[in-house]
Enzyme design. Structure first.
Site, PDB file in Angstrom:
ATOM      1  N   ASP A   1     141.885 -17.870 -19.588  1.00  0.00           N
ATOM      2  CA  ASP A   1     141.742 -17.184 -19.906  1.00  0.00           C
ATOM      3  C   ASP A   1     143.488 -17.329 -21.085  1.00  0.00           C
ATOM      4  OD1 ASP A   1     141.276 -14.258 -22.070  1.00  0.00           O
ATOM      5  OD2 ASP A   1     140.932 -12.772 -20.403  1.00  0.00           O
ATOM      6  N   MET A   2     143.539 -17.411 -22.512  1.00  0.00           N
ATOM      7  CA  MET A   2     144.701 -17.497 -22.989  1.00  0.00           C
ATOM      8  C   MET A   2     144.910 -16.277 -22.644  1.00  0.00           C
ATOM      9  SD  MET A   2     144.047 -20.874 -23.019  1.00  0.00           S
ATOM     10  CE  MET A   2     146.566 -20.933 -24.219  1.00  0.00           C
TER      11      MET A   2
ATOM     12  N   ASP B   1     139.969 -17.824 -26.889  1.00  0.00           N
ATOM     13  CA  ASP B   1     140.920 -17.885 -26.327  1.00  0.00           C
ATOM     14  C   ASP B   1     140.111 -18.277 -25.414  1.00  0.00           C
ATOM     15  OD1 ASP B   1     139.999 -15.329 -26.746  1.00  0.00           O
ATOM     16  OD2 ASP B   1     142.021 -14.241 -25.826  1.00  0.00           O
ATOM     17  N   GLU B   2     138.701 -18.264 -24.267  1.00  0.00           N
ATOM     18  CA  GLU B   2     138.243 -18.650 -22.831  1.00  0.00           C
ATOM     19  C   GLU B   2     137.433 -19.681 -22.842  1.00  0.00           C
ATOM     20  OE1 GLU B   2     136.434 -15.052 -21.826  1.00  0.00           O
ATOM     21  OE2 GLU B   2     135.713 -14.558 -24.144  1.00  0.00           O
TER      22      GLU B   2
END
Length: 400
Positions: A22-23, A115-116
């Site tokens: 996860d960013m 983003d994940e």
């Protein structure tokens, strides 16, 4: 700032190992990466004042700002924040760079959002070492390749890996090993399980169910009778059961676009111009990804925040801008606007299976649509989105 080491490591007893990446504050982090003067400042990414927060930096979160919060409220909480409109193309580019790094660590990568992603890293210990070493190496590789930090969760199943990635944010690494799953779940707040929202928490509190461990006190029959399929799934999750596998390719099920207005409107011509602009964006993305869909959906949100959707299923799947627009416009014409509109959007779903192949004989209108769309796509790919604009929305797009 050095990379963190794991704060909680459980001993292994099982071969399955799922990793969730996860960013950290992704959109805001990209802005701070590209514009060094923003580093250390509360950055808030979103649309107009009538929109919502798409993302915010950790500096902004200290003031209570969070994603999906109305922008006017974020400005009230953090008036000195740096508000930026967002650059989706740039975020997409950064996302592709991150996913390319993840491919180095496993052949099974499932992108869950921009983003994940999930990775099945079972057996990769032989290549990258034990889980903590693998996780640290992955975080470092993402940082070196993109300049961005991420948090990593590792567990035997997907939903636990996702929960783990949120345990030590930002820049975290949290590993849940199989023989400690039950100990972890016994103290896990029931609200942490995906799919359990505030209303569900209230209903479960009636039965004194506040943790996943509490949920295990009740029988499977209780969950089935009281809550149906949702209850059965929750009971499985409370026991650490998640049969979902990491699927390599993520297939989009729909494509859409929507806009929130600076001022509410009931001007149908203005609404149609928005629909045409959106139909161009949706059609272009469908053609780029080789998709066609049969169902066109119109979305309206009134100024009292009530939302409605109206859909029409076509006889043939399409990705033609004209067809998408005309269908959405027809749905709009059939709708009585009971009050002024705050948001409008259009989407295409119900994708046809297989690649989009042209029939041997096309109707003349379809041939014209295809030629025009492909020509416009090629020009915009080479010279930019605004290189060629339909006359009906030329002035409109310049204003927006």
């Amino acid at each position: 700032m050095p990379l963190q080491t794991p704060s909680n490591i459980f001993l292994p007893t099982h071969s399955a190992l799922i990793l969730h990446v996860d960013m950290d504050a992704f959109f805001a982090s990209v802005e701070q990466l590209d514009f060094p003067e923003l580093r250390g400042k509360p950055v808030i990414v979103g649309g107009s004042e009538r929109g919502v927060v798409s993302a915010c930096s950790y500096e902004a979160r200290r003031y209570g700002v969070h994603s999906a919060m109305p922008m006017f409220k974020a400005k009230r909480l953090c008036p000195h924040g740096v508000f930026v409109p967002g650059r989706m193309r740039r975020y997409g580019e950064a996302s592709r760079d991150v996913m390319a790094v993840l491919e180095r660590f496993s052949p099974l990568v499932e992108q869950a959002s921009v983003d994940e992603a999930y990775l099945d890293v079972s057996g990769q210990e032989r290549i990258f070492g034990p889980p903590e070493q693998l996780g640290t190496a992955l975080k470092l590789a993402v940082l070196e390749a993109t300049g961005l930090r991420c948090s990593v969760g590792m567990a035997p199943v997907k939903f636990l890996a996702k929960i783990a990635s949120d345990q030590d944010k930002p820049d975290g690494l949290f590993i849940i090993r199989p023989d400690q799953v039950q100990a972890f779940l016994s103290e896990l707040p029931i609200s942490k399980i995906p799919g359990v929202g505030p209303r569900a928490v209230e209903k479960l509190a009636v039965f004194r169910i506040r943790t996943a461990g509490d949920a295990q006190r009740f029988s499977e029959e209780f969950w089935r009778q009281r809550f149906g399929k949702w209850g059965e799934q929750l009971f499985d999750r409370a026991r650490g059961i998640d049969p979902r596998r990491v699927v390599r390719e993520y297939e989009a099920k729909s494509e859409g676009a929507e806009n929130t207005f600076a001022e509410d409107t009931d001007d149908r011509e203005e609404l149609k111009r928005w629909l045409l602009d959106q139909a161009e964006r949706v059609g272009r993305r469908l053609r780029r990804d080789n998709h066609k869909g049969r169902t066109v959906t119109l979305k309206l949100k009134y100024n009292d925040f009530k939302s409605i959707t109206r859909a029409r299923t076509l006889g043939e799947a399409t990705n033609a801008t004209r067809v998408i627009f005309e269908t959405a416009a027809s749905l709009l014409e059939s709708e009585e606007l009971v009050r002024k509109v705050r948001l409008i959007g259009v989407s295409v779903s119900n994708f046809s299976n297989g690649p989009c192949q042209l029939p041997l004989f096309q109707a003349p209108k379809a041939r014209v649509d295809e030629t025009l769309d492909r020509t416009l796509d090629a020009i915009r790919d080479k010279f930019g989105q605004n290189a060629m604009v339909r006359g009906r929305i030329f002035d409109f797009r310049r204003k927006s």
